[in-house]
Each structure stands twice: as structure tokens, then as C-alpha cells.
Design a protein around this motif. Sequence first.
Motif, PDB file in Angstrom:
ATOM      1  N   ASN A  15       0.590  -1.719   0.111  1.00  0.00           N
ATOM      2  CA  ASN A  15       0.365  -0.025   0.075  1.00  0.00           C
ATOM      3  C   ASN A  15       0.771   1.429   0.318  1.00  0.00           C
ATOM      4  O   ASN A  15       0.423   1.970   0.868  1.00  0.00           O
ATOM      5  CB  ASN A  15      -1.331   0.136   1.207  1.00  0.00           C
ATOM      6  CG  ASN A  15      -1.736  -1.041   1.161  1.00  0.00           C
ATOM      7  OD1 ASN A  15      -2.300  -1.488   0.264  1.00  0.00           O
ATOM      8  ND2 ASN A  15      -2.665  -0.960   2.248  1.00  0.00           N
TER       9      ASN A  15
ATOM     10  N   GLU B  94      -6.248   2.858   4.191  1.00  0.00           N
ATOM     11  CA  GLU B  94      -6.249   2.421   5.163  1.00  0.00           C
ATOM     12  C   GLU B  94      -4.684   2.397   5.784  1.00  0.00           C
ATOM     13  O   GLU B  94      -4.513   2.485   6.631  1.00  0.00           O
ATOM     14  CB  GLU B  94      -5.932   0.500   5.071  1.00  0.00           C
ATOM     15  CG  GLU B  94      -7.334   0.207   4.797  1.00  0.00           C
ATOM     16  CD  GLU B  94      -7.752  -1.016   4.731  1.00  0.00           C
ATOM     17  OE1 GLU B  94      -6.765  -1.574   5.057  1.00  0.00           O
ATOM     18  OE2 GLU B  94      -8.935  -2.124   4.813  1.00  0.00           O
ATOM     19  N   ALA B  95      -3.860   3.073   4.445  1.00  0.00           N
ATOM     20  CA  ALA B  95      -2.378   3.068   4.397  1.00  0.00           C
ATOM     21  C   ALA B  95      -2.674   4.134   5.483  1.00  0.00           C
ATOM     22  O   ALA B  95      -1.598   4.315   6.154  1.00  0.00           O
ATOM     23  CB  ALA B  95      -1.546   2.784   3.008  1.00  0.00           C
ATOM     24  N   GLY B  96      -2.712   5.484   4.398  1.00  0.00           N
ATOM     25  CA  GLY B  96      -3.048   7.014   5.317  1.00  0.00           C
ATOM     26  C   GLY B  96      -3.700   7.072   6.572  1.00  0.00           C
ATOM     27  O   GLY B  96      -3.327   7.415   7.257  1.00  0.00           O
ATOM     28  N   ARG B  97      -4.945   6.436   6.866  1.00  0.00           N
ATOM     29  CA  ARG B  97      -6.138   6.626   7.767  1.00  0.00           C
ATOM     30  C   ARG B  97      -4.662   5.657   9.372  1.00  0.00           C
ATOM     31  O   ARG B  97      -4.768   6.043  10.102  1.00  0.00           O
ATOM     32  CB  ARG B  97      -6.346   6.025   7.925  1.00  0.00           C
ATOM     33  CG  ARG B  97      -7.838   6.917   7.250  1.00  0.00           C
ATOM     34  CD  ARG B  97      -8.196   8.164   7.392  1.00  0.00           C
ATOM     35  NE  ARG B  97      -7.870   8.231   8.735  1.00  0.00           N
ATOM     36  CZ  ARG B  97      -9.484   8.287   9.313  1.00  0.00           C
ATOM     37  NH1 ARG B  97     -10.835   8.230   8.742  1.00  0.00           N
ATOM     38  NH2 ARG B  97      -9.798   9.084  10.305  1.00  0.00           N
ATOM     39  N   SER B  98      -4.639   4.318   9.193  1.00  0.00           N
ATOM     40  CA  SER B  98      -3.483   3.946   9.917  1.00  0.00           C
ATOM     41  C   SER B  98      -2.253   5.327  10.973  1.00  0.00           C
ATOM     42  O   SER B  98      -1.297   4.191  11.031  1.00  0.00           O
ATOM     43  CB  SER B  98      -2.828   2.841  10.247  1.00  0.00           C
ATOM     44  OG  SER B  98      -2.162   2.217   8.224  1.00  0.00           O
ATOM     45  N   SER B  99      -1.568   5.748   9.447  1.00  0.00           N
ATOM     46  CA  SER B  99      -1.242   6.239   9.563  1.00  0.00           C
ATOM     47  C   SER B  99      -1.185   7.781  10.443  1.00  0.00           C
ATOM     48  O   SER B  99      -0.187   8.385  10.869  1.00  0.00           O
ATOM     49  CB  SER B  99       0.182   7.121   8.707  1.00  0.00           C
ATOM     50  OG  SER B  99      -0.716   7.408   7.739  1.00  0.00           O
ATOM     51  N   GLY B 100      -2.326   7.678  10.747  1.00  0.00           N
ATOM     52  CA  GLY B 100      -2.521   8.968  12.162  1.00  0.00           C
ATOM     53  C   GLY B 100      -3.674  10.078  10.645  1.00  0.00           C
ATOM     54  O   GLY B 100      -2.923  11.352  11.797  1.00  0.00           O
ATOM     55  N   LEU B 101      -2.797   9.636   9.754  1.00  0.00           N
ATOM     56  CA  LEU B 101      -4.100  11.120   8.753  1.00  0.00           C
ATOM     57  C   LEU B 101      -4.878  10.986   8.855  1.00  0.00           C
ATOM     58  O   LEU B 101      -6.287  10.175   8.929  1.00  0.00           O
ATOM     59  CB  LEU B 101      -3.660  10.769   7.187  1.00  0.00           C
ATOM     60  CG  LEU B 101      -1.888  11.076   7.024  1.00  0.00           C
ATOM     61  CD1 LEU B 101      -1.616  10.586   5.860  1.00  0.00           C
ATOM     62  CD2 LEU B 101      -1.350  12.313   7.351  1.00  0.00           C
TER      63      LEU B 101
ATOM     64  N   LYS C 140      -8.677   0.361  -1.237  1.00  0.00           N
ATOM     65  CA  LYS C 140      -9.166   0.424  -0.605  1.00  0.00           C
ATOM     66  C   LYS C 140      -7.818   0.559   0.466  1.00  0.00           C
ATOM     67  O   LYS C 140      -7.603   1.544   1.458  1.00  0.00           O
ATOM     68  CB  LYS C 140      -9.998  -1.015  -0.258  1.00  0.00           C
ATOM     69  CG  LYS C 140     -10.784  -0.646   0.696  1.00  0.00           C
ATOM     70  CD  LYS C 140     -12.001  -1.770   1.157  1.00  0.00           C
ATOM     71  CE  LYS C 140     -11.854  -3.111   1.933  1.00  0.00           C
ATOM     72  NZ  LYS C 140     -11.028  -3.620   2.243  1.00  0.00           N
ATOM     73  N   GLY C 141      -7.173  -0.229   0.097  1.00  0.00           N
ATOM     74  CA  GLY C 141      -5.306  -0.159   0.489  1.00  0.00           C
ATOM     75  C   GLY C 141      -5.230   1.146   0.821  1.00  0.00           C
ATOM     76  O   GLY C 141      -4.382   1.532   1.750  1.00  0.00           O
ATOM     77  N   GLN C 142      -5.490   1.927   0.428  1.00  0.00           N
ATOM     78  CA  GLN C 142      -4.187   3.677   0.305  1.00  0.00           C
ATOM     79  C   GLN C 142      -5.410   4.423   1.561  1.00  0.00           C
ATOM     80  O   GLN C 142      -4.895   4.850   2.013  1.00  0.00           O
ATOM     81  CB  GLN C 142      -4.863   4.249  -1.351  1.00  0.00           C
ATOM     82  CG  GLN C 142      -4.097   3.024  -2.568  1.00  0.00           C
ATOM     83  CD  GLN C 142      -3.022   3.612  -2.113  1.00  0.00           C
ATOM     84  OE1 GLN C 142      -1.891   4.742  -2.587  1.00  0.00           O
ATOM     85  NE2 GLN C 142      -1.762   3.225  -2.430  1.00  0.00           N
TER      86      GLN C 142
ATOM     87  N   TYR D 158       1.977   4.446  -1.391  1.00  0.00           N
ATOM     88  CA  TYR D 158       1.354   5.559  -2.238  1.00  0.00           C
ATOM     89  C   TYR D 158       1.978   6.266  -3.721  1.00  0.00           C
ATOM     90  O   TYR D 158       3.197   6.309  -4.096  1.00  0.00           O
ATOM     91  CB  TYR D 158       1.905   7.180  -1.540  1.00  0.00           C
ATOM     92  CG  TYR D 158       0.669   6.993  -0.264  1.00  0.00           C
ATOM     93  CD1 TYR D 158       0.058   6.488   0.037  1.00  0.00           C
ATOM     94  CD2 TYR D 158       1.722   7.457   1.023  1.00  0.00           C
ATOM     95  CE1 TYR D 158      -0.379   5.776   1.525  1.00  0.00           C
ATOM     96  CE2 TYR D 158       1.451   7.186   1.575  1.00  0.00           C
ATOM     97  CZ  TYR D 158       0.262   6.636   2.124  1.00  0.00           C
ATOM     98  OH  TYR D 158      -0.004   6.564   3.179  1.00  0.00           O
TER      99      TYR D 158
ATOM    100  N   GLN E  20      -4.580  10.184  -7.519  1.00  0.00           N
ATOM    101  CA  GLN E  20      -4.532   8.972  -8.247  1.00  0.00           C
ATOM    102  C   GLN E  20      -6.233   9.111  -8.491  1.00  0.00           C
ATOM    103  O   GLN E  20      -5.787   8.794 -10.153  1.00  0.00           O
ATOM    104  CB  GLN E  20      -4.384   7.961  -7.202  1.00  0.00           C
ATOM    105  CG  GLN E  20      -3.347   8.225  -6.234  1.00  0.00           C
ATOM    106  CD  GLN E  20      -3.195   6.852  -5.612  1.00  0.00           C
ATOM    107  OE1 GLN E  20      -3.258   5.185  -6.196  1.00  0.00           O
ATOM    108  NE2 GLN E  20      -3.625   6.466  -4.178  1.00  0.00           N
TER     109      GLN E  20
ATOM    110  N   TYR F  85      -4.299  14.216  -0.080  1.00  0.00           N
ATOM    111  CA  TYR F  85      -2.861  14.015  -0.377  1.00  0.00           C
ATOM    112  C   TYR F  85      -2.460  12.500  -1.196  1.00  0.00           C
ATOM    113  O   TYR F  85      -1.859  12.417  -1.744  1.00  0.00           O
ATOM    114  CB  TYR F  85      -1.825  13.733   1.038  1.00  0.00           C
ATOM    115  CG  TYR F  85      -1.952  15.489   1.801  1.00  0.00           C
ATOM    116  CD1 TYR F  85      -1.314  16.428   0.889  1.00  0.00           C
ATOM    117  CD2 TYR F  85      -2.461  15.641   2.552  1.00  0.00           C
ATOM    118  CE1 TYR F  85      -1.895  17.893   1.603  1.00  0.00           C
ATOM    119  CE2 TYR F  85      -2.566  16.460   3.434  1.00  0.00           C
ATOM    120  CZ  TYR F  85      -1.858  18.398   2.722  1.00  0.00           C
ATOM    121  OH  TYR F  85      -1.429  19.245   3.269  1.00  0.00           O
ATOM    122  N   ILE F  86      -3.597  12.389  -0.582  1.00  0.00           N
ATOM    123  CA  ILE F  86      -3.392  10.330  -1.019  1.00  0.00           C
ATOM    124  C   ILE F  86      -4.598   9.936  -1.867  1.00  0.00           C
ATOM    125  O   ILE F  86      -4.178   9.394  -3.116  1.00  0.00           O
ATOM    126  CB  ILE F  86      -3.979   9.145   0.112  1.00  0.00           C
ATOM    127  CG1 ILE F  86      -2.727   9.585   1.043  1.00  0.00           C
ATOM    128  CG2 ILE F  86      -3.570   7.507  -0.106  1.00  0.00           C
ATOM    129  CD1 ILE F  86      -2.644   8.898   1.981  1.00  0.00           C
TER     130      ILE F  86
END
Lengths: 242, 217
Positions: free
Chosen positions: A87, B119-126, B115-117, A89, B139, B134-135
Amino acid sequence: MISFKHVNKHFGDFQVLTDINLEIKEGEVVVVVGPSGSGKSTLLRCINRLETITDGELMVNKKLLNSKDTNINDLRKEIGMVFQHFNLYPHMTVLENITLAPRKALGISTAEANETAMFYLNKVGIPDKADSYPSQLSGGQQQRVAIARGLALKPHIMLFDEPTSALDPEMIGEVLDVMKTLAKDGMTMVVVTHEMGFAHEVANRVVFMDHGRILEESEPAAFFSNPKEDRARLFLSRVLNH
Amino acid sequence: MLDFSILTNNIDTYLEGFLNTLKVSLLALILSFILGVIIAVMRISPMKVLQLAGTAFVEFIRNIPLILILFIFYYGLPSLGMELSGFQAGTIALSIYTAAFIAEAIRAGILSVDKGQMEAGRSSGLTYIQTMRYIILPQAIKIVIPPLGNQFINLVKNSSILGVVAGLDLMYFGDSISSATYVVFDVYIFVALFYLILTIPLSLFVGYLERRLAVTG
């Protein structure tokens, strides 16, 4: 550091997690194993609330996860996560991938975030890829970038959701090596994986799950040489003897 | 053959209409894009109220005729004590109408991002908004460019409804040249050419963007 008490989770009528009780202390490496669909990934994803629990109590870093008073964004900054499919970016360079959350979620300056990012890129062994795009990297390199991205938040806990399952066999080693180093440095880690070698060598504890329940929880030496549960014995005979 | 004296004798009038059409198109393009993004994000937000409001907007607006929206703003608002010029009413109606279609195109683009995008963003605290900004949206925009291009070309053509409410656009001045000269065919062919001056470069530009974004992956 992480504590599940009588946690249940349902997807509609289907119960994914049943009466989960699990304590994970600071600096521990816990590896969760089990057959597909046993709820391992769901268990892991509950820890940073990518999945919400239905009932029970889940504490992370002394904060109640399913409480309205808990700021989930703040808590997630303390938990790094690595996914099966990386995942990353795709529209950002490696460096931008790693610095995005430190800059936007932690409010760190770009210069400082870049410095931290380079530190962790060194740690995972690919500082020369800083300006590449994810599509230009191999799977193993992408996953190492994803680990560096998780570490850049300087988290207290790292979660790994089948980090090597999407990799070519040749690249599994380089990712596991990074994870081993991380474990030696004292990071608290929860790892869902099918890599039994890693579990054997690195884990402080192995948790075996099936049908949404934790069936067995023991030290790796004991788990691999003499599993208590029949289901665990069957599972191990299938994954180890081929 | 076309009578080019019609064009040269009325060039100032044509140009005034052309510039106004250009102006209303640009304004409506910007307004409808901003509104469209907001509506699209509302429709896929986790909050039920926002979803509902976004869906209501899209379904209401895209299922009534554009000219009706224009009449509501031009003829309807004065009865509520708000006078708008034809140009203003046209710009607003066009922006709102196009926004509904843009919102749908953008929503489809956002949903096609893995969907993983998120999840990656949210799980990093964004936050949700930061992750979107930003993500996800950068795209989604690549996927959305072809359908957006079509919407913008439609927008330029639809701006001709300003002619109905004295909006001083190409269509309006075409009408007025035609009734002054008693020439119909040639006058409108020149109007068509002016529209093409706007829409063909737009079409080529969208094609160019599509190719350029495909390269950066």
C-alpha cells in the motif's frame, strides 16, 4: 501495552472474533499464526481500529480503543502498520511516501522529516531509492519502504499483516531480516505471518488462532516442538512438512 | 460558399460573444469542479447525513433540465428579491448543473482507488480529509480526466443557454446578428466555428493530460 479482554467481533451475523483475551507487553514480539479465515488479520486490524470491535475491552497504550474519548488519529501515530500488499502511494516518491504522515499528521518540518526518512531508509538498506517511485522497485524493496514509512512516525508498536505473503520467495529474506533487526532493537511487534521460521527464531510468543478463537498461546520452542491443541498440531504438520 | 463579409462586418459583436462564452465557461468550470469535488467527497464520506445530502443534490440536479435551473435563477429569484443578470444566472445554473455530473465522475474515480490506500493513510494518523487530499484524490484525478474532459466540453456547449436569458454570449449575439442581417445559415456557421475554437483545443488538451499522467503512473 496491548490488552484484549473478552473481545468479540461480528461482521453482520458472522462472528469473526470470539472471546479474545491477549496481553502484549512492551518490547514483546508476538507472532499470530493459523489457517486462512481464522481471524488473525482481523485481530491485528482491531489494534489500530481499522476494524472496530463489537464488544469487550481493548486497551492500547493505556487508551480504550472503543471509547469516544480516545482520539484515534493520535493513537494511530503511535502504531506503525505494514500491509500484505505494501500500500505505498504510487504517485509519490519513496521519500514522499515516508515523510507524508510525519509532515501532515505530526507537523514536523520537511527538512527534519527528510532526515528521519533517510535514517530509516538506511536502516532498511535502500537509501539510494529515495527518489524512485514505488513502481520502479521490486516487491521486497517496496515492503522495506513500507516498513521505513511505518517507523518514521517513531511508533511504540509495529503491526505486520502478512508482510511477506505477496512477495517472490527470493525477496522474503530481505524483509524478514529487517523485521529481525527491528525486534532486536526492542520494538513491540505483532506479526501475522505464515513464516514459521521467523516465528520460531524471533517471536517471544506464538498465538495460534482458528475460527476466530485463540486456541493456543505459548513460547515458540514449546509451540513448534509440542503443540497442545490437536488443531495446532494438524496445522503445523501441514505447513512444516512439505 | 460562406459569405465572409458577415464575419468581418460583425467581428466585434462575434468577439464580444466569444469572450463572454469563454468567461462563463471558465468561471463555471472552476466553480463546478470545486462543487463537484465537495459533493463527491460528501457522497463517499462515512457520515450518513453528508452522504444523503450529496446524493440528494446529484439526483435532484441531474434529473431536471438545465434550462429549468437557469429559469429558476433568472426568473424565480427576483420574486424572492434577488435580481441576477443573465450572465450571473447562467454561470450559476451551469456550475450547479455540471457539478452534479462532475461529482459522479469523481466519485467513480475515488471508488476505483485501491481500498488499501485509504487504510495506509488513516493508519498513519492522517485524518480522513488529509488522506483524501494527499493520497486518494491525486490518484482518482488521473482516472477521472477523460470523463471530466467530456463534462467540460459539454459545459462549453451548454453555455449557449445564456442566449435565452440575454446572457451576452456567442449564441445571444449570433441571434442578434442574424435578425439584423436577415442571414441565418452563414451567421450560425460562424458561431459554430467560434465554439470549435474553444472545444477542440480543450479536447486536445484533455488527450494530452491523459497521455502525460499515464507516463508518471
